[in-house]
Design an enzyme around this catalytic site. Sequence first.
Site, PDB file in Angstrom:
ATOM      1  N   ASP A   1      -2.715  -1.482  -5.202  1.00  0.00           N
ATOM      2  CA  ASP A   1      -3.300  -0.427  -4.250  1.00  0.00           C
ATOM      3  C   ASP A   1      -3.949   0.588  -5.384  1.00  0.00           C
ATOM      4  OD1 ASP A   1      -3.688   1.671  -2.492  1.00  0.00           O
ATOM      5  OD2 ASP A   1      -1.456   2.091  -2.360  1.00  0.00           O
TER       6      ASP A   1
ATOM      7  N   ILE B   1       0.924  -1.181   0.070  1.00  0.00           N
ATOM      8  CA  ILE B   1       0.074  -0.072  -0.054  1.00  0.00           C
ATOM      9  C   ILE B   1       0.900   1.477  -0.080  1.00  0.00           C
ATOM     10  CG2 ILE B   1      -2.145  -1.077   1.080  1.00  0.00           C
ATOM     11  CD1 ILE B   1      -1.013   0.222   3.674  1.00  0.00           C
ATOM     12  N   CYS B   2       0.368   2.191  -0.362  1.00  0.00           N
ATOM     13  CA  CYS B   2       1.009   3.800  -0.581  1.00  0.00           C
ATOM     14  C   CYS B   2       1.694   4.085   0.764  1.00  0.00           C
ATOM     15  CB  CYS B   2      -0.331   4.643  -0.629  1.00  0.00           C
ATOM     16  SG  CYS B   2       0.493   6.420  -0.812  1.00  0.00           S
ATOM     17  N   PRO B   3       3.091   4.295   0.623  1.00  0.00           N
ATOM     18  CA  PRO B   3       3.619   5.007  -0.268  1.00  0.00           C
ATOM     19  C   PRO B   3       4.544   3.825  -1.056  1.00  0.00           C
ATOM     20  CG  PRO B   3       4.774   5.529   1.495  1.00  0.00           C
ATOM     21  CD  PRO B   3       3.850   4.901   1.905  1.00  0.00           C
TER      22      PRO B   3
END
Length: 78
Positions: free
Chosen positions: A43, A16-18
Amino acid sequence: MNENHSENTLDLSGLICPLPVLKARKRLAAMAPGAILKVIATDPMSAIDMPHFCNEQGHMLLEQQQDGPVLIFRIRCK
């Protein structure tokens, strides 16, 4: 389109981000100019983050597609 450069694949599914952008940046930094990186991500934020990253860093986003929850980006290293 005939390319002399090989295409590397980076599977970032589940991150997931980042992390997808950070890992793509690290891989691109180690690649020769003109080489192509295929990034696979799941994501949903990658659909926004990856084009923005390419624009900011000077890489060329050649293709962006979605197959269900899977996002695929092809990026030419600057």
